[in-house]
Design a protein around this motif. Structure first.
Motif, PDB file in Angstrom:
ATOM      1  N   TRP A 169       0.879  -1.442  -0.086  1.00  0.00           N
ATOM      2  CA  TRP A 169      -0.115  -0.021  -0.057  1.00  0.00           C
ATOM      3  C   TRP A 169       0.833   1.180   0.088  1.00  0.00           C
ATOM      4  CZ3 TRP A 169      -0.853   3.559   4.141  1.00  0.00           C
ATOM      5  CH2 TRP A 169      -1.895   4.467   3.712  1.00  0.00           C
TER       6      TRP A 169
ATOM      7  N   ARG B 136       1.252   4.150  -2.909  1.00  0.00           N
ATOM      8  CA  ARG B 136       0.768   5.344  -2.617  1.00  0.00           C
ATOM      9  C   ARG B 136       2.027   6.172  -3.176  1.00  0.00           C
ATOM     10  NH1 ARG B 136      -3.033   7.344   0.615  1.00  0.00           N
ATOM     11  NH2 ARG B 136      -1.879   9.030   1.329  1.00  0.00           N
TER      12      ARG B 136
ATOM     13  N   CYS C 258      -3.649   4.649  -6.295  1.00  0.00           N
ATOM     14  CA  CYS C 258      -4.468   4.625  -5.301  1.00  0.00           C
ATOM     15  C   CYS C 258      -5.453   3.333  -5.517  1.00  0.00           C
ATOM     16  CB  CYS C 258      -5.241   5.731  -4.702  1.00  0.00           C
ATOM     17  SG  CYS C 258      -4.416   7.141  -4.227  1.00  0.00           S
TER      18      CYS C 258
ATOM     19  N   ASP D 160       6.403   8.851   0.117  1.00  0.00           N
ATOM     20  CA  ASP D 160       5.097   8.978  -0.240  1.00  0.00           C
ATOM     21  C   ASP D 160       4.480  10.497   0.013  1.00  0.00           C
ATOM     22  OD1 ASP D 160       2.221   8.405  -0.461  1.00  0.00           O
ATOM     23  OD2 ASP D 160       2.230   8.507   1.651  1.00  0.00           O
TER      24      ASP D 160
ATOM     25  N   ARG E  74      -1.041  12.269  -5.918  1.00  0.00           N
ATOM     26  CA  ARG E  74      -1.974  11.352  -5.815  1.00  0.00           C
ATOM     27  C   ARG E  74      -2.706  11.006  -7.113  1.00  0.00           C
ATOM     28  NH1 ARG E  74       0.223  10.753  -2.073  1.00  0.00           N
ATOM     29  NH2 ARG E  74      -0.010  10.723   0.074  1.00  0.00           N
TER      30      ARG E  74
END
Length: 225
Positions: free
Chosen positions: A18, A22, A27, A72, A77
């Motif tokens: 995850w 990211r 996502c 990150d 995003r």
């Protein structure tokens, strides 16, 4: 409760994927699963190379997640898929139902359980240490025990026997399976309705048509996952 422990342990093992996803600006649960397995592959490869134990694999995997978490902070995003949490909820309900029809470990499940148990138990791991025979060669289909390593790590983090993971991990993976299908449908149609139809088609063919949960009851096994 075993179900909760397996869910939390699976989340821990998938968490590095995850953070990597990211960090790359993606996502999606599909990317999380893919990058988690990629990170696990690297961690297992180092473990086999140095003859370490599964504890080393876990440390390397978590370090990968920490490094990705730092990166990150500067990553843009990506697009978020709408309606994912509704699908996750439906998958959770399916997982609970699968828990009650899990049955017993048999057939190929015993073979995969043995490999996962060896990875969890041995202090010095190598590709040869998980073979079926002492002097045998690498298994042509599972020369690198990536999924077995995943099962063994879940068992280690959850403090449960690997048999519980092989038998019931399908209940934890069911929401992820539905989410991957939903995200694939969204990527193709860019609409919620058709994406949901893709999920329903998958569940209908894979779980409902064969009766008793179908292939979903074996999501914890490499060939089905």
């Amino acid at each position: 409760m075993t179900l909760l422990r397996l869910a939390l342990a699976t989340a821990v093992v998938l968490a590095p994927g995850w953070t990597v996803a990211r960090a790359l600006g993606v996502c999606s649960f599909s990317a999380t699963l893919a990058w988690a397995l990629a990170a696990l592959f690297g961690a297992l490869a180092v473990t086999f190379l140095v003859g370490g134990s599964l504890a080393l694999t876990l440390v390397l995997l978590l370090l990968t997640g920490v490094v990705a978490l730092v990166v990150d902070r500067r990553a843009p995003r990506g697009e978020s898929v709408p309606g994912r949490w509704w699908i996750f909820g439906a998958g959770a309900v399916l997982g609970v139902l699968l828990w009650h029809v899990a049955g017993e470990i048999g057939g190929d499940g015993l073979f995969h359980l043995a490999r996962a148990r060896k990875l969890d138990a041995f202090d010095e791991l190598s590709l040869d240490s998980v073979n079926e025979f002492a002097d045998g060669g690498l298994h042509p289909g599972y020369a690198f025990p990536l999924w077995h390593g995943f099962l063994a790590l879940v068992a280690r983090v959850a403090f449960v026997d690997p048999a519980d993971v092989v038998l019931h991990e399908a209940s934890i993976l069911a929401p992820i399976a539905l989410l991957v299908s939903y995200e694939a449908g969204w990527a193709l149609f860019r609409r919620v309705g058709p994406a949901v139809a893709v999920v329903c088609a998958q569940v209908g063919i894979t779980a409902l048509a064969p009766d008793g949960g179908g292939a979903y009851t074996a999501l914890g096994l490499p060939a089905t996952a």
